[in-house]
Design a protein around this motif. Sequence first.
Motif, PDB file in Angstrom:
ATOM      1  N   LEU A 160      37.257  41.678  32.563  1.00  0.00           N
ATOM      2  CA  LEU A 160      38.438  42.367  32.845  1.00  0.00           C
ATOM      3  C   LEU A 160      39.288  41.754  33.366  1.00  0.00           C
ATOM      4  O   LEU A 160      40.477  42.164  33.876  1.00  0.00           O
ATOM      5  CB  LEU A 160      37.888  43.608  34.034  1.00  0.00           C
ATOM      6  N   GLY A 161      39.241  40.479  33.892  1.00  0.00           N
ATOM      7  CA  GLY A 161      40.128  39.421  34.540  1.00  0.00           C
ATOM      8  C   GLY A 161      40.562  39.786  35.890  1.00  0.00           C
ATOM      9  O   GLY A 161      41.219  39.436  36.567  1.00  0.00           O
ATOM     10  N   LEU A 162      39.488  40.405  36.630  1.00  0.00           N
ATOM     11  CA  LEU A 162      39.511  40.533  38.039  1.00  0.00           C
ATOM     12  C   LEU A 162      39.106  39.161  38.628  1.00  0.00           C
ATOM     13  O   LEU A 162      38.141  38.312  38.334  1.00  0.00           O
ATOM     14  CB  LEU A 162      38.453  41.710  38.283  1.00  0.00           C
ATOM     15  N   PRO A 163      39.319  39.379  40.111  1.00  0.00           N
ATOM     16  CA  PRO A 163      39.041  38.043  40.779  1.00  0.00           C
ATOM     17  C   PRO A 163      37.463  37.964  40.838  1.00  0.00           C
ATOM     18  O   PRO A 163      36.973  38.727  41.645  1.00  0.00           O
ATOM     19  CB  PRO A 163      39.404  38.282  42.196  1.00  0.00           C
ATOM     20  N   LEU A 164      37.055  36.531  40.834  1.00  0.00           N
ATOM     21  CA  LEU A 164      35.436  36.484  40.671  1.00  0.00           C
ATOM     22  C   LEU A 164      34.955  36.041  42.149  1.00  0.00           C
ATOM     23  O   LEU A 164      33.884  36.232  42.546  1.00  0.00           O
ATOM     24  CB  LEU A 164      35.062  35.172  40.127  1.00  0.00           C
ATOM     25  N   GLU A 165      36.294  35.931  43.149  1.00  0.00           N
ATOM     26  CA  GLU A 165      35.818  35.833  44.472  1.00  0.00           C
ATOM     27  C   GLU A 165      35.181  37.168  45.009  1.00  0.00           C
ATOM     28  O   GLU A 165      34.335  37.070  46.099  1.00  0.00           O
ATOM     29  CB  GLU A 165      36.972  35.677  45.178  1.00  0.00           C
TER      30      GLU A 165
END
Length: 481
Positions: free
Chosen positions: A394-399
């Motif tokens: 999805l291209g979301l922050p992996l943090e």
Amino acid sequence: MSTTTARAAKAPDTRSPIRKLLTSFGFQILAALVLGIAAGLIGRQISVDGAPTVLSDTLDKIGSSYVTILRAAVVPLIFTAIVASISNLRRVQNAARLAGQTLLWFAITAFIAVSIGIALGLIIQPGARAGEGLEAPAEPSRVGSWWDFLLGLIPQNFLGITVSTYPGAAEGTFSSSVGFNILQVIVVATVIGIAALKAGKKAEPFLAFTESLLKVIQRVLWWIIRLAPLGTFGLIGSAVIKYGWDKLVGLAWFAIAIYVGLALVLFVVYPILVKTHGLSIKQYFSGVWPAVQLAFVSRSSIGTLPLTERVTERNLGVPRAYASFAVPFGATTKMDGCAAIYPAIAAIFVAQFFGIELNFVQYLLIVIVSVVGSAATAGTTGAIVMLTLTLSTLGLPLEGVGLLLAIDPILDMGRTAVNVAGQALIPTIVAKREGILDEELYNAPREGLPFADDSGDDSNEDDSTAPDAAPEASAEPAPAR
């Protein structure tokens, strides 16, 4: 396939009510849960600034030792179970149709589960309600990706053995650990099973040896399962000391959303599917509950596999030849909790926490990843890598993964319980639809001596080679064959 079921004679239960209760596996698990929580709370009280104590070390050793023993049996169990399950298809009429129906219903229930997860994420808004004290940590050291999944399918060696080396405590030293890529083990076992089928009669000695070895491994694992109350006591107690209840404060709404989703699937969706197929909801839950209990405390679908297969055959009336294929297959790919509900809600949580608006295409990607990518959890670290796979897609922050790690063990218990319930449900539904379900056995009273130990004497067990032979149902299944 005939649905006539051979039943073994059952000794009368002459135990007193108190002894029945004390020897009940369900009661032992429940008691271990309560005692583990109590011991954990005591451990937190006597600990000074979170420093380890004798109690915390003891609980940790008990719990970790049980998990280590359980994992030791995973690789031989998976290999022999998959080879034997594929070979058993030669005894089943319309094997290809049964396999296709199984895959179809895996996908249908996964789609329903991920849809519920998305709906709950949008309604409850767990990311927007996250505690103000939460801070995003660094990106996780391990990230799931489609390339990792596809490359992980290629066996590096026969047993999928992997060796990892890390810097040691002292400068200039290194330590290594040996592990197994379960996904590669599954691929190797599947290829060998199919090859054995194609080899025909020449492969019969190999298949007979594999099935015999599987029975031996199941017996060993059954002894390990009987230690589950002790393992539960250590695991729960150690988790309470390590994480406590305060960890839930900042992520309370996220935890609530996950467990509401799990409850909806387990107590609403599954019963509806059972009822629409003309089966008793009460009998389904009473039949599958021993496996659900063990899954909840062990947090391992593979570790629960022998018990799941046993209740599917002996309590739910699924023919042995089909159950021995569908249940092991489901234990590695059918994960409504870990691969559908959890990544859906978690992805929405991360997006909301970082203030990112998701569009329709991204929600559609969540559905596709959950339905298609659940097999990726088999060779990795379960739901966490499935989550990183979803976030990266999805291209979301992996943090955002690090935000959820603190309470993951608490969530994993519920996720695994739902996984196992689904792994027993689908073979039951497919068997009913195909007219091979033993409904007399499904509707039989759940009674008998739980875990009656035959001390290695199988004279009281039906060991018929008939694919649909199974002993009488019981509240908790008899020892593994």
